[in-house]
Design a protein around this motif. Structure first.
Motif, PDB file in Angstrom:
ATOM      1  N   ASP A  90      -2.013   3.731  11.079  1.00 55.84           N
ATOM      2  CA  ASP A  90      -1.121   3.884  12.243  1.00 55.84           C
ATOM      3  C   ASP A  90       0.088   4.737  11.859  1.00 55.84           C
ATOM      4  N   PHE A  91       0.470   5.604  12.758  1.00 57.33           N
ATOM      5  CA  PHE A  91       1.650   6.427  12.458  1.00 57.33           C
ATOM      6  C   PHE A  91       2.477   6.673  13.712  1.00 57.33           C
ATOM      7  N   ARG A  92       3.735   7.006  13.491  1.00 61.62           N
ATOM      8  CA  ARG A  92       4.660   7.454  14.545  1.00 61.62           C
ATOM      9  C   ARG A  92       5.387   8.671  13.990  1.00 61.62           C
ATOM     10  N   ALA A  93       5.337   9.768  14.694  1.00 56.59           N
ATOM     11  CA  ALA A  93       6.098  10.940  14.263  1.00 56.59           C
ATOM     12  C   ALA A  93       7.402  10.950  15.060  1.00 56.59           C
ATOM     13  N   ARG A  94       8.490  11.102  14.356  1.00 53.35           N
ATOM     14  CA  ARG A  94       9.791  11.086  15.042  1.00 53.35           C
ATOM     15  C   ARG A  94      10.820  11.822  14.206  1.00 53.35           C
ATOM     16  N   ARG A  95      12.034  11.835  14.700  1.00 52.62           N
ATOM     17  CA  ARG A  95      13.093  12.453  13.900  1.00 52.62           C
ATOM     18  C   ARG A  95      14.076  11.390  13.451  1.00 52.62           C
ATOM     19  N   ALA A 126       2.171   9.660  18.164  1.00 53.75           N
ATOM     20  CA  ALA A 126       1.712   8.380  17.628  1.00 53.75           C
ATOM     21  C   ALA A 126       0.200   8.385  17.574  1.00 53.75           C
ATOM     22  N   GLY A 127      -0.360   7.542  16.730  1.00 49.80           N
ATOM     23  CA  GLY A 127      -1.811   7.445  16.672  1.00 49.80           C
ATOM     24  C   GLY A 127      -2.247   6.747  15.413  1.00 49.80           C
ATOM     25  N   THR A 128      -3.521   6.895  15.084  1.00 49.62           N
ATOM     26  CA  THR A 128      -4.076   6.329  13.858  1.00 49.62           C
ATOM     27  C   THR A 128      -4.874   7.439  13.197  1.00 49.62           C
ATOM     28  N   ALA A 129      -4.614   7.686  11.922  1.00 49.20           N
ATOM     29  CA  ALA A 129      -5.287   8.807  11.262  1.00 49.20           C
ATOM     30  C   ALA A 129      -5.476   8.512   9.779  1.00 49.20           C
ATOM     31  N   LYS A 130      -6.613   8.974   9.254  1.00 54.35           N
ATOM     32  CA  LYS A 130      -6.807   8.880   7.793  1.00 54.35           C
ATOM     33  C   LYS A 130      -6.132  10.066   7.118  1.00 54.35           C
ATOM     34  N   THR A 131      -6.111  11.190   7.833  1.00 48.37           N
ATOM     35  CA  THR A 131      -5.526  12.407   7.247  1.00 48.37           C
ATOM     36  C   THR A 131      -4.674  13.136   8.297  1.00 48.37           C
ATOM     37  N   PHE A 132      -3.801  13.985   7.784  1.00 46.35           N
ATOM     38  CA  PHE A 132      -3.046  14.907   8.645  1.00 46.35           C
ATOM     39  C   PHE A 132      -3.431  16.322   8.220  1.00 46.35           C
ATOM     40  N   GLN A 133      -3.876  17.103   9.175  1.00 40.69           N
ATOM     41  CA  GLN A 133      -4.234  18.479   8.832  1.00 40.69           C
ATOM     42  C   GLN A 133      -3.255  19.429   9.483  1.00 40.69           C
ATOM     43  N   CYS A 134      -2.663  20.281   8.662  1.00 36.07           N
ATOM     44  CA  CYS A 134      -1.696  21.243   9.188  1.00 36.07           C
ATOM     45  C   CYS A 134      -2.428  22.239  10.082  1.00 36.07           C
ATOM     46  N   ALA A 135      -1.871  22.494  11.256  1.00 38.18           N
ATOM     47  CA  ALA A 135      -2.553  23.363  12.223  1.00 38.18           C
ATOM     48  C   ALA A 135      -2.458  24.842  11.833  1.00 38.18           C
ATOM     49  N   TYR A 136      -1.568  25.156  10.886  1.00 45.53           N
ATOM     50  CA  TYR A 136      -1.311  26.580  10.603  1.00 45.53           C
ATOM     51  C   TYR A 136      -2.420  27.184   9.724  1.00 45.53           C
ATOM     52  N   HIS A 137      -2.621  26.637   8.482  1.00 45.74           N
ATOM     53  CA  HIS A 137      -3.688  27.168   7.628  1.00 45.74           C
ATOM     54  C   HIS A 137      -4.629  26.064   7.166  1.00 45.74           C
ATOM     55  N   TYR A 189      -3.775  16.503   4.259  1.00 40.21           N
ATOM     56  CA  TYR A 189      -3.116  15.458   3.465  1.00 40.21           C
ATOM     57  C   TYR A 189      -3.658  14.094   3.889  1.00 40.21           C
ATOM     58  N   THR A 190      -3.730  13.151   2.947  1.00 36.38           N
ATOM     59  CA  THR A 190      -4.106  11.788   3.342  1.00 36.38           C
ATOM     60  C   THR A 190      -2.905  11.129   4.021  1.00 36.38           C
ATOM     61  N   ASN A 191      -3.172   9.946   4.605  1.00 32.15           N
ATOM     62  CA  ASN A 191      -2.051   9.230   5.246  1.00 32.15           C
ATOM     63  C   ASN A 191      -1.112   8.621   4.205  1.00 32.15           C
ATOM     64  N   GLN A 192      -1.398   8.827   2.919  1.00 30.31           N
ATOM     65  CA  GLN A 192      -0.476   8.405   1.861  1.00 30.31           C
ATOM     66  C   GLN A 192       0.263   9.624   1.282  1.00 30.31           C
ATOM     67  N   GLY A 193      -0.036  10.772   1.854  1.00 32.81           N
ATOM     68  CA  GLY A 193       0.714  11.981   1.501  1.00 32.81           C
ATOM     69  C   GLY A 193       0.037  12.924   0.516  1.00 32.81           C
ATOM     70  N   GLU A 194      -1.107  12.491  -0.105  1.00 32.91           N
ATOM     71  CA  GLU A 194      -1.705  13.399  -1.109  1.00 32.91           C
ATOM     72  C   GLU A 194      -2.352  14.606  -0.427  1.00 32.91           C
ATOM     73  N   LEU A 195      -2.236  15.745  -1.087  1.00 37.31           N
ATOM     74  CA  LEU A 195      -2.889  16.964  -0.592  1.00 37.31           C
ATOM     75  C   LEU A 195      -4.353  16.913  -1.042  1.00 37.31           C
ATOM     76  N   VAL A 196      -5.272  16.908  -0.078  1.00 40.80           N
ATOM     77  CA  VAL A 196      -6.682  16.790  -0.452  1.00 40.80           C
ATOM     78  C   VAL A 196      -7.537  17.969   0.013  1.00 40.80           C
ATOM     79  N   GLY A 197      -6.976  18.869   0.771  1.00 40.24           N
ATOM     80  CA  GLY A 197      -7.787  19.990   1.236  1.00 40.24           C
ATOM     81  C   GLY A 197      -6.984  21.267   1.358  1.00 40.24           C
TER      82      GLY A 197
END
Ligand code: FES
Ligand code: FE
Length: 434
Positions: A58-63, A98-109, A113-121
């Motif tokens: 689970d995540f929430r993106a905010r400032r 907000a949502g639930t995700a195993k990974t976050f993928q940057c839309a640019y290139h 990253y995993t939901n723990q922050g590691e760069l995996v791809g």
């Protein structure tokens, strides 16, 4: 005081009972820069509540203080506050609120990253040299993160004292908010987001200001409340203001008849509800003892946790934070906090109260926005009318909620940080070394 220094922006003279703030504090872009560096980059800041992200992923993106972050519960169950900026060239890797995700993928290139922050791809990773170290390029976290009873705070200062020490006397008041529930408090889904063309410190003052209630919110007190059966004539608001250390402060008002789903009944809720709330209060008394139950449920509080967290526990619990984008512009976020075990009916009453008074379209907030924006417009005359007076009740032994002790407490800490912060010391040292 000159334009190159924050010294002298506050006149604090307890002997004569005078407290003044220079209005440049609300208008000067240099001051906002100092605040970013010496207040928002140094203090513990509220980032969210653990109950917002109950399950792994689970995540929430905010400032937080203007910086984009991701409040996330990793697959390992741990809560983290990751900085929402790609290690590649900076884009925000999480674009959903907000949502639930195993990974976050940057839309640019498309770095992933995993939901723990590691760069995996990294697409086309063979194009990088051996010096390219994937393990070093994970998402960064805020320097410090700690939570207290579900309230998650971050600090961008690695050398911050621990959160509980920072909270000082405010901790006891957070406990009073949390102890109204046996099973723990939770943020109710749904967020209030709004903005004001006013300096952020005006909202600090306003959120803990008992003096403005009746003149600013006449419509609520003299028109709306009587319609709910509340006896407004002769209403006595006998609250107190208290300093809680480290710039935190509270105003408390006993038995304010706004209706609180945890204990206080109002006629509009009907006779059956009255008996039910008495039973709820009895349960609270059995659990916490009479004195504490009274403090928890019959005394309302507006709590300031320096610099920018407000918890208004009045007729609902509103958790409010805000940050400046310009000297005369701020963004505000607010959530409702409630006991987990609350019945659906009480939850509905609470949400009604949450919207009715402090909601952005409620009876109070539009009035407050109007007043704070009006102050900000007034500050265009800062050269001729330099000072705001915040002396009210300064020589009273036990300051009232309608006095201005709570604001004096804020401003003292603010001035101290602006003038004596580590960064100020570092700058002095640097200058001395040159
Ligand atoms: Fe994120 Fe390029 S900026 S992958
Ligand atoms: Fe108000």
């Amino acid at each position: 005081m000159d334009n190159g220094s924050p010294e002298g922006l506050v006149i604090d003279n307890p002997q004569d009972g005078l407290f003044r703030v220079n209005r440049r504090a609300f208008t000067d872009p240099h001051i906002l820069e100092w605040e970013r560096e010496r207040v928002f980059a140094q203090c513990w800041l509220y980032a969210g509540h653990e109950s917002e992200i109950p399950t792994p992923g689970d995540f929430r993106a905010r400032r937080v203080a203007g910086r984009p972050v991701i409040l996330v519960r990793g697959t390992d169950g741990q809560v983290r506050v990751l900085l929402n900026t790609c290690s590649h060239r900076g884009a925000q890797v999480c674009r959903e609120k907000a949502g639930t995700a195993k990974t976050f993928q940057c839309a640019y290139h498309a770095w992933t990253y995993t939901n723990q922050g590691e760069l995996v791809g990294v697409p086309g990773e063979e194009a990088y040299s051996e010096a390219f170290e994937r393990r070093e390029l994970g998402l960064r976290s805020a320097a410090r993160m700690e939570s207290y009873r579900g309230f998650v705070f971050v600090s961008f200062n690695p050398a911050s004292e621990d959160l509980v020490s920072y909270l000082a006397g405010a901790r006891e008041y957070l406990d009073l908010v949390c102890d109204q529930s046996e099973q723990g408090m939770e943020i109710i889904s749904g967020t209030q987001l709004y903005s004001m063309r006013a300096n952020w410190k005006l909202l600090v003052e306003n959120s803990i200001d008992g003096y403005h209630g009746l003149p600013t919110h006449k419509r609520y007190f003299l028109e709306f409340l009587p319609d709910t059966g509340v006896e407004v004539q002769g209403m006595r608001i006998a609250g107190r203001a208290k300093a809680l250390g480290h710039g935190h402060a509270v105003i408390e008002n006993p038995e304010v008849p706004f209706g609180r789903p945890v204990a206080d009944w109002i006629p509009a809720w009907g006779a059956a509800k009255k008996a039910e709330l008495e039973a709820t209060y009895q349960k609270l008394t059995d659990r916490c003892g009479a004195e504490r139950a009274y403090k928890i449920a019959k005394v309302s509080r507006n709590l300031l946790i320096f610099p920018n967290l407000i918890i208004n526990d009045i007729m609902a619990v509103t958790v409010r934070t805000f940050f400046p984008l310009a000297p005369d512009y701020m963004e505000i976020t607010a959530w409702a906090l409630a006991p987990r075990e609350e019945s659906a009916e009480d939850r509905a009453l609470r949400l009604d109260n949450f919207l009715t008074f402090l909601g952005p379209g409620g009876f109070a907030t539009p009035d407050d926005v109007e007043m704070l924006e009006s102050c900000q417009r007034g500050y265009a005359n800062v050269r001729e009318v330099e000072w705001s007076d915040i002396s009210r009740g300064m020589q009273r032994k036990e300051p009232l909620a309608t006095d201005e002790l709570q604001m004096q407490v804020f401003w003292r800490r603010w001035h101290e940080l602006l003038t004596h912060s580590q960064s100020a010391q570092m700058q002095t040292q640097r200058a001395a070394a040159l």
